[in-house]
Write a protein that holds these residues in place. Structure first.
Motif, PDB file in Angstrom:
ATOM      1  N   PRO A   1       0.825  -1.212   0.000  1.00  0.00           N
ATOM      2  CA  PRO A   1       0.000   0.000   0.000  1.00  0.00           C
ATOM      3  C   PRO A   1       0.856   1.257   0.000  1.00  0.00           C
ATOM      4  O   PRO A   1       1.970   1.282   0.545  1.00  0.00           O
ATOM      5  CB  PRO A   1      -0.804  -0.119   1.298  1.00  0.00           C
ATOM      6  CG  PRO A   1      -0.755  -1.573   1.654  1.00  0.00           C
ATOM      7  CD  PRO A   1       0.573  -2.060   1.171  1.00  0.00           C
TER       8      PRO A   1
ATOM      9  N   HIS B   1      -5.364   3.098  -5.084  1.00  0.00           N
ATOM     10  CA  HIS B   1      -5.607   1.817  -4.412  1.00  0.00           C
ATOM     11  C   HIS B   1      -6.248   0.807  -5.367  1.00  0.00           C
ATOM     12  O   HIS B   1      -7.379   0.356  -5.124  1.00  0.00           O
ATOM     13  CB  HIS B   1      -6.505   2.010  -3.186  1.00  0.00           C
ATOM     14  CG  HIS B   1      -7.681   2.918  -3.428  1.00  0.00           C
ATOM     15  ND1 HIS B   1      -8.770   2.533  -4.187  1.00  0.00           N
ATOM     16  CD2 HIS B   1      -7.934   4.193  -3.031  1.00  0.00           C
ATOM     17  CE1 HIS B   1      -9.650   3.531  -4.227  1.00  0.00           C
ATOM     18  NE2 HIS B   1      -9.168   4.549  -3.536  1.00  0.00           N
TER      19      HIS B   1
ATOM     20  N   ARG C   1      -7.314   6.929   3.158  1.00  0.00           N
ATOM     21  CA  ARG C   1      -6.304   5.873   3.008  1.00  0.00           C
ATOM     22  C   ARG C   1      -6.596   4.660   3.893  1.00  0.00           C
ATOM     23  O   ARG C   1      -6.578   3.516   3.400  1.00  0.00           O
ATOM     24  CB  ARG C   1      -4.901   6.438   3.246  1.00  0.00           C
ATOM     25  CG  ARG C   1      -3.778   5.458   2.941  1.00  0.00           C
ATOM     26  CD  ARG C   1      -2.465   6.181   2.702  1.00  0.00           C
ATOM     27  NE  ARG C   1      -2.174   7.139   3.734  1.00  0.00           N
ATOM     28  CZ  ARG C   1      -1.524   6.891   4.875  1.00  0.00           C
ATOM     29  NH1 ARG C   1      -1.108   5.648   5.132  1.00  0.00           N
ATOM     30  NH2 ARG C   1      -1.294   7.834   5.751  1.00  0.00           N
TER      31      ARG C   1
ATOM     32  N   SER D   1      -9.890   2.794   2.350  1.00  0.00           N
ATOM     33  CA  SER D   1      -9.743   2.189   1.026  1.00  0.00           C
ATOM     34  C   SER D   1      -8.718   1.066   1.040  1.00  0.00           C
ATOM     35  O   SER D   1      -8.892   0.045   0.355  1.00  0.00           O
ATOM     36  CB  SER D   1      -9.374   3.247  -0.013  1.00  0.00           C
ATOM     37  OG  SER D   1      -8.181   3.918   0.337  1.00  0.00           O
ATOM     38  N   GLN D   2      -7.658   1.205   1.816  1.00  0.00           N
ATOM     39  CA  GLN D   2      -6.668   0.129   1.887  1.00  0.00           C
ATOM     40  C   GLN D   2      -7.217  -1.073   2.642  1.00  0.00           C
ATOM     41  O   GLN D   2      -6.903  -2.218   2.302  1.00  0.00           O
ATOM     42  CB  GLN D   2      -5.373   0.647   2.517  1.00  0.00           C
ATOM     43  CG  GLN D   2      -4.636   1.620   1.599  1.00  0.00           C
ATOM     44  CD  GLN D   2      -3.362   2.183   2.193  1.00  0.00           C
ATOM     45  OE1 GLN D   2      -3.075   2.001   3.394  1.00  0.00           O
ATOM     46  NE2 GLN D   2      -2.570   2.867   1.387  1.00  0.00           N
TER      47      GLN D   2
ATOM     48  N   TYR E   1      -1.553   9.193   0.077  1.00  0.00           N
ATOM     49  CA  TYR E   1      -2.207   9.499  -1.192  1.00  0.00           C
ATOM     50  C   TYR E   1      -1.937  10.948  -1.614  1.00  0.00           C
ATOM     51  O   TYR E   1      -2.503  11.398  -2.623  1.00  0.00           O
ATOM     52  CB  TYR E   1      -3.722   9.309  -1.078  1.00  0.00           C
ATOM     53  CG  TYR E   1      -4.193   7.887  -0.905  1.00  0.00           C
ATOM     54  CD1 TYR E   1      -3.328   6.801  -1.045  1.00  0.00           C
ATOM     55  CD2 TYR E   1      -5.536   7.615  -0.605  1.00  0.00           C
ATOM     56  CE1 TYR E   1      -3.779   5.504  -0.885  1.00  0.00           C
ATOM     57  CE2 TYR E   1      -5.993   6.320  -0.446  1.00  0.00           C
ATOM     58  CZ  TYR E   1      -5.116   5.265  -0.578  1.00  0.00           C
ATOM     59  OH  TYR E   1      -5.575   3.974  -0.419  1.00  0.00           O
TER      60      TYR E   1
END
Length: 387
Positions: free
Chosen positions: A271, A288, A331, A334-335, A275
């Protein structure tokens, strides 16, 4: 608000969603798309409850509901058609507040595009370089009439899986890797009522989603080496899935060969640490890329866009703090979804060991549908920022 200017690199679903979110908060937006025309290449997709709320936040919910299909819940079957798990519509609405929405990618793309000023969209624009300083960012791109430079308060890298913006600003990141599966997709005319459902076989999955206007989206995914292609991809799908349960043979029979798309599936095994770099923010697959096993790829991109617009509502002066808030909010979620999607694929489509498949079948049959829905709700129960 002053004349805050954002440049969005990429005019896919994520890029147009970001442009619209910023536009609705008073930003002047320029979207740079390298393709010669504004169009979405693809078949269909499912907007889960979180994504439905996100398009509602963009003001597009009514139009998409008219152009899409509120999914009739189905569940999971084996290749012979036996239901392993069923989804109850009333329970889905009780837990998630809404059913999912099946839409054609082209419908979603067109709806986003038409909500933006036509003057904000530029095609044949290949971005060569992005640079971010403390007060401004700069984008250099090649257009049909030569080289151009744009100055901006904010740059959004929404240029997809092979993002040039990500590669430039995070040069040591390894980028996306092959996830072990290839997939075929098609959107076809098929007016017969069919529930949205998936079917699992050893190392394979077939899914079907009504997408409105008498159309249906199907996909098939299998474990395979990367880079494979067949002279006739539809024939390859028939060879793999043609003896599976009804209506799969009928769907394949109704499919014109030239509408079948084949793509390998990629994701990030490492990851990104952020961002955001200066006044540049990544979004969607640029930030992502994930496997499709939870149906969350487009939904996470639209969520990104809604949050980006909300945190940037104060305009250019607040961009550094806004992007810090964007990274903090987007972040981790979404990760987490990307990790869960990969795990779901390993348990679902990619599982091929006969003993493991048998154990999965038993587990699905004894798990109540409401319990499975609670697991889904972990990722679909998202609300847009207020305001």
């Amino acid at each position: 608000m002053d004349d805050s200017h954002a440049v969005v690199v990429g005019a896919g679903i994520g890029g147009l969603s970001a442009a619209l979110a910023l536009h609705r908060h008073g930003w002047r937006v320029t979207v740079l798309e390298r393709a010669p025309e504004m169009r979405e290449v693809g078949a269909g997709l499912s907007l889960m409850a979180n994504a439905v709320r996100a398009v509602d936040a963009l003001g597009l919910g009514p139009a998409l509901r008219r152009g899409g299909h509120g999914e009739a819940p189905g569940g999971i079957r084996n290749r012979h058609g036996r239901w392993l798990s069923r989804v109850d519509a009333s329970e889905m609405i009780r837990q998630l507040g809404t059913t999912a929405l099946g839409v054609h990618r082209a419908t979603l793309h067109r709806t986003l595009r038409e909500a933006l000023p036509a003057s904000s969209l530029q095609t044949n624009a290949t971005v060569r370089h992005v640079e971010s300083g403390p007060d401004r960012a700069e984008v250099r791109y090649q257009g049909p009439d030569g080289a151009h430079t744009l100055s901006a308060d904010l740059v959004v890298g929404a240029d997809g899986l092979r993002s040039r913006v990500r590669a430039q600003l995070w040069p040591h990141h390894p980028g996306p890797v092959y996830a072990g599966s290839t997939t075929w997709r098609a959107a076809i005319a098929f007016p017969d009522p069919i529930p949205a459902a998936i079917t699992w076989g050893p190392g394979a999955e077939f899914g079907m989603v009504p997408i409105g206007d008498g159309q249906l989206y199907w996909y098939g995914a299998v474990n395979a080496p990367p880079g494979g292609h067949a002279p006739d991809e539809l024939a390859a799908v028939r060879e793999r899935f043609g003896d599976w349960h009804d209506p799969i043979p009928a769907l394949l029979a109704a499919t014109p060969p030239d509408v079948v798309l084949r793509n390998d599936i990629h994701h990030l095994t490492e990851p990104l640490p952020s961002y955001v770099r200066g006044r540049v923010a990544l979004l969607g697959d640029a930030a992502h890329p994930m496997t499709p096993n939870l149906g969350q790829g487009a939904g996470q991109a639209i969520e990104d866009a809604v949050v980006l617009g909300a945190v940037c509502a104060a305009g250019a002066e607040g961009v550094p703090a806004a992007l810090a808030a964007y990274d903090e909010q987007r972040r981790p979620r979404s990760q987490s979804v990307a990790r869960a999607s990969y795990v779901a694929g390993r348990f679902g489509q990619q599982l091929h060991n006969p003993i493991a498949v048998a154990m999965r079948t038993v587990a699905l049959r004894v798990t109540p549908g409401r319990v499975a829905l609670r697991s889904m709700a972990r990722y679909a129960d998202w609300r847009p920022p207020a305001g």
